[in-house]
Write an enzyme that holds these catalytic residues in place. Sequence first.
Site, short mmCIF file in Angstrom:
data_model
loop_
_atom_site.label_atom_id
_atom_site.label_comp_id
_atom_site.label_asym_id
_atom_site.label_seq_id
_atom_site.Cartn_x
_atom_site.Cartn_y
_atom_site.Cartn_z
N SER A 3 0.89 -1.17 0.23
CA SER A 3 -0.04 -0.15 -0.01
C SER A 3 0.70 1.28 0.03
O SER A 3 2.07 1.11 0.39
CB SER A 3 -0.99 -0.05 1.20
N PRO A 4 0.24 2.40 -0.58
CA PRO A 4 1.39 3.61 -0.60
C PRO A 4 1.11 4.10 0.91
O PRO A 4 0.05 4.25 1.47
CB PRO A 4 0.43 4.53 -1.50
N GLN A 38 2.18 6.61 -7.31
CA GLN A 38 1.30 7.55 -6.91
C GLN A 38 1.38 8.77 -7.23
O GLN A 38 2.37 9.46 -6.43
CB GLN A 38 0.66 7.13 -5.67
N TYR A 90 -7.04 15.16 0.19
CA TYR A 90 -6.28 15.90 -0.52
C TYR A 90 -6.73 16.81 -1.76
O TYR A 90 -8.06 16.55 -1.64
CB TYR A 90 -4.92 15.09 -1.19
N ARG A 98 0.53 -1.62 7.07
CA ARG A 98 1.03 -1.91 8.29
C ARG A 98 1.89 -3.20 8.34
O ARG A 98 2.89 -3.31 8.99
CB ARG A 98 0.39 -1.58 9.52
#
Length: 775
Positions: free
Chosen positions: A416-417, A494, A575, A717
């Site tokens: 994951s980013p 990304q 964002y 994580r």
Amino acid sequence: MKVVTIGGGPAGLYFALLMKQADPSHEITVLERNGPDDTFGWGVVFSDQTLENFRAADPITYDEITGNFAHWDDIDIHFKGQSITSGGHGFSGIARKKLLNILQRRAMTLGVDVRFHQEVCELGALEGLGLADSTLIVAADGVNSVIRKAHAQAFQPDLDARSARFVWLGTKFKFDAFTFYFVENEAGVFQAHCYRFDDDYSTFIVECDEASWRAAGFDHMNATETIKACEKLFEQWLDGQPLLTNASHLRSPWVNFVRVRNERWYHDNIVLMGDAAHTAHFSVGSGTKLAMEDAIALARILGDASDLTAALQSYQAERMTEALKLQNAARNSMEWFENVKRYVQLDPPQFAYSLLTRSQRVSHENLRLRDPKYLGGVERWFAGRESGFAHEKPPPPMFLPFTMRGMTVPNRVVVSPMDMYSAVDGMPNDFHLTHLGARALGGAGLLVTEMTCVSPEARITLGCTGMYTDEHVVAWSRIVRFVHEWSEAKICLQLGHSGRKGSTRLMWEAMDAPLEEGNWDVIGPSAIPYGKGTHVPREMQRADMDATRNDFVRATEMALHADFDMLELHCAHGYLLSSFITPLSNTRTDEYGGSLENRLRFPLEVFAAMREVWPADRPMSVRISATDWREDGVGGGDAVDIARAFAAVGADIIHVSTGQTTADAKPVYGRMFQTPYSDRIRNEAGIPTIAVGNITDPDQMNGIIAAGRADLVALARPHLSDPHWTLHAAAQLGYSDQRWPLQYKTGKDQLERNMAKAKEQATNGGKGESEGARR
């Protein structure tokens, strides 16, 4: 202690007899508005685990209940002309009337005063019954509890009336398994939940969504007409047996399920129990289980306590937690059946697997324990469909490849980013090479970089990476070359713009807090800050939009020069582009605000411009927040429309996250808590998805992929704590064909031996180890 229980259902009766059994000196009265043989249900279901709780609480009741059980292990699913069976589920059924009669007799034998035809509409009525001086009042008066309603200010009930309709019927058809039937016709989709509960009768619940219910004309039918229509719907399976009702006195037997929660379960000397306190959807068969376990807990706690208030506090703390756990699982199950139209396009094997794992309580490996033959068949079918050829020994679903345009990832694991906040002037460095390179060596199929910002002002913090200078291209190219040379992984860049969440300190210094000095001008669709103490953005003008779009295009061209395999546009988490999509931060009155179509206009413009310069054989994804976790924000239905809009301009897959769009959101966390949003987009819109969010182990990942809830699964994580997560997952699952770096082969061999040894010891109950110790 003098106790009055209002409601003589399973919870009220069981609590009464347990209290009397514990201390015969207690004065226990049960007030029930119906007669001893009146009931408006048919059968109830218990799992094997629940029965052990009953055995410990009262062996006499346990023996009589289990002596009247119909038991089964199999679940049969009839869908699209196929019948699919999964075994090992271990359930038992009993007639609701029989259960009540057993509890009534036991209570009265112990000396409980059970009074029938005694309706209590308000507590003042207790005075005329000689019960006004009761030490404890137990409100076990059901989902429509009048006691709870009378004291609503204290209990603060939350009642959620669901939209689907169901009718609780019976039949003399004898089912050998818990059986599901699904019928799809011109009116919609209808399902039946069926199980035998004694030698003569079975429960037959018919359920459908509101639109199907109305299209079939059920909204105009009485009980007799409803039964005839249901018999017609399911006639191919009923073998001529009629459907029966014990609610013919009602104008319409159809009801909506009401999910009940309460902020508090007790007030003064009044305590809620059973459906008055909580409900769980019938598709998990646990409403009566919860109610009777409430009774067990309250009787036990009262027996050990000297202070009533303290006892009720302990009861609430213990049972509210347990109820919430089950309600969460029941919610997942309930929503699956409410939205079964979403899944009828699935092939029967995947449809059945999705049904069996709908609540998240039954996992992929749990199905293997229950019925290894069934799960092996699912894995062979899934591998054959995905690869196009038969597998005698299929890989686990997570280790099957997946293709988008001209790119194929070797497995379904996505890193994951994750923002590392470790760049200087936007420059990725040795840390980023090591971070991403280690996870490429660790076996993940796709790496997604942290949000890489398209201009200096697009950064969240001074530590964010960028793609806006030639030096950035060189630095990123070094990382991409390492991934391509030393692993099979693909790597995705990304790209994003921080918008109103920019110019802030590093995460570990102060989350979302503005820089102490050197702040830059932040922009957004409207001059609305993210939260208290954060920057107020400048409202963007058309010139700002043009410049921002051009920044994204420039970064896209640079990504191609760096040889990234894939691009992802960040439209999530508040964002810049995300803040255009949500009405919480976009209050514009021009063509970029108002309707969802207008709010999507600029993000779609940016994506389309990027897609135009990105090669046609390389895929692009979009990360979205599928819900704002606010009533007045983006929700699940909007997310489907958002996904469709991006797919229409060339998005190949939707990376489905949630929230972080406003500081005052109220997210509901839990295992795989965002996966239902991925499921909805994939199966309603027919668009591939990446699931993300508190997914931690290969069992969960295999379940998500096999059920069709996502095509890829991103872990954050777990990859921070274990760069080799994928390699370790393969060894854990006994899948030896996962590629390891040649340099690590001896480590692979040792790990697989240790895993096999541990599995053997677990299977043998540790016998091998103890025998060796004796020698």
